[in-house]
Design an enzyme around this catalytic site. Sequence first.
Site, PDB file in Angstrom:
ATOM      1  N   ARG A 314       0.805  -1.220   0.000  1.00  0.00           N
ATOM      2  CA  ARG A 314       0.000   0.000   0.000  1.00  0.00           C
ATOM      3  C   ARG A 314       0.843   1.278   0.000  1.00  0.00           C
ATOM      4  NH1 ARG A 314      -5.529  -0.900   1.336  1.00  0.00           N
ATOM      5  NH2 ARG A 314      -5.931  -3.102   1.738  1.00  0.00           N
ATOM      6  N   GLU A 331      -6.058   0.251  -8.553  1.00  0.00           N
ATOM      7  CA  GLU A 331      -6.461   1.265  -7.579  1.00  0.00           C
ATOM      8  C   GLU A 331      -5.412   2.368  -7.528  1.00  0.00           C
ATOM      9  OE1 GLU A 331      -7.316   1.722  -2.764  1.00  0.00           O
ATOM     10  OE2 GLU A 331      -6.146   0.039  -3.535  1.00  0.00           O
ATOM     11  N   ARG A 333      -4.091   5.357  -5.596  1.00  0.00           N
ATOM     12  CA  ARG A 333      -4.238   5.710  -4.192  1.00  0.00           C
ATOM     13  C   ARG A 333      -3.877   7.164  -3.880  1.00  0.00           C
ATOM     14  NH1 ARG A 333      -4.739   2.028  -0.571  1.00  0.00           N
ATOM     15  NH2 ARG A 333      -3.376   3.069   0.940  1.00  0.00           N
TER      16      ARG A 333
END
Length: 440
Positions: A314, A331, A333
Amino acid sequence: MKTIDDIRKLAKDEEVEYIRMTFSDLNGALKNVEIPISLLDEALENKIKIDGSSITGFLPIQNSDMYLHPDLNTWTIYPWITTGGKTAALICDVYNRDGTPFAGDPRFVLKRLNQSLTDIDCGHLNVGAEMEYFLFKADESGKPTDTLNDQASYFDVYPDDNGEACRRETVNTLKQMGFQIEADHHEVAPGQCEIDFRFDDAVITADRIQLLKLATKAIAVKYGLRATFMPKPKAGMNGSGMHLNTSLFKDGKNLFDDSKGSHGLSALALNYLAGILAHAQAFTAITNPTINSFKRLVPGFEAPTYVAWAVDNRTALVRVPDGRGPATRFELRSGDPSANPYLAISALLASGLDGIQRQLTPNKNVEDSIYNMTPEQRTDAKIVELPSSLPAALANLKNDDILAKSLGSVVPKYLEIKQDELTNYQMSVTDWEKKTYFNV
């Protein structure tokens, strides 16, 4: 697909008294013209006029007449308006007086780019959004204070999460408006919430982001609170993101999915991903459009600061979440909810398209914490930093010829608006400056 007759019937059956014709300016602010139901036919005939010179990023005063063309499929009732007459809304495209679409309308930019996918046989873009925001207490006059609604943290529940009732009513309101809510919860920082809704076509998702922000703010007022989508309203804690999950679909099939490909990704997906990474330093000016945005994009607060991709990690800019088949997606972020959703998604799509058209290949995925890597390790892995300020991001956007060409006339106008914003900020004196330098 709704027809004019459908709208007339809905307005009659729902006993609607007012219609709000809504659209978005270049900064992403939602605007509207409210008309009585007696003018519904004029609205459906595209006869509602606005002054484009009064809208940020639109037309000069000497040539400012513009018309609103409602998208009939966006018909929705505003559930929070319970006095003075039931109110419905239609999201509109903005047109010039000669009947042509206004090239500077952010919604038109996204529609045009989405259509270009069809032209190269790549279906259409689906987008899912994860929206974070803060709840602050209001004072006796209804103005926001600097006091957060609670001191709860990630996934906490009542009684620690005092905003639970407010968030629940917000979710129920959105469901009445046609949203398919997938999750809502307290986020990491005190007073911070998140609402996620199901992915859909890119334009539909951008429309819903605008409606979600509007509904969230309206419901918060009922609870003596104020909702803000400001990226970093408080120092020393996490800011609010707008994570965008994107995938390409054609005839119901996810074009990013390939069970035989690396990490379950198709060659097309990797081309698209490479385009995102190649233009990230430029599109950050659009996905993170404010001076405040870059106070969120700092190490240590979960927001990414380096251009890399990962499956689980992440700390990377782009992640491939769990789930393959129809759920295969990327995704992003880094984006935040102060962004114009139409332009933010357009910038992502334009970047991905460039990767597809040039058949770009991404660098190897990075699964170690990028924050813990040495500068030499990041250099070896070909990891570069996101811009650390709005001026740097704007300079990157200005120098990105591909994004400028893909997004069209909105880019020079956007750069002009943001430069004015920077000039105004440079001339202001902050409390921090007074505290730090007053006694020099």
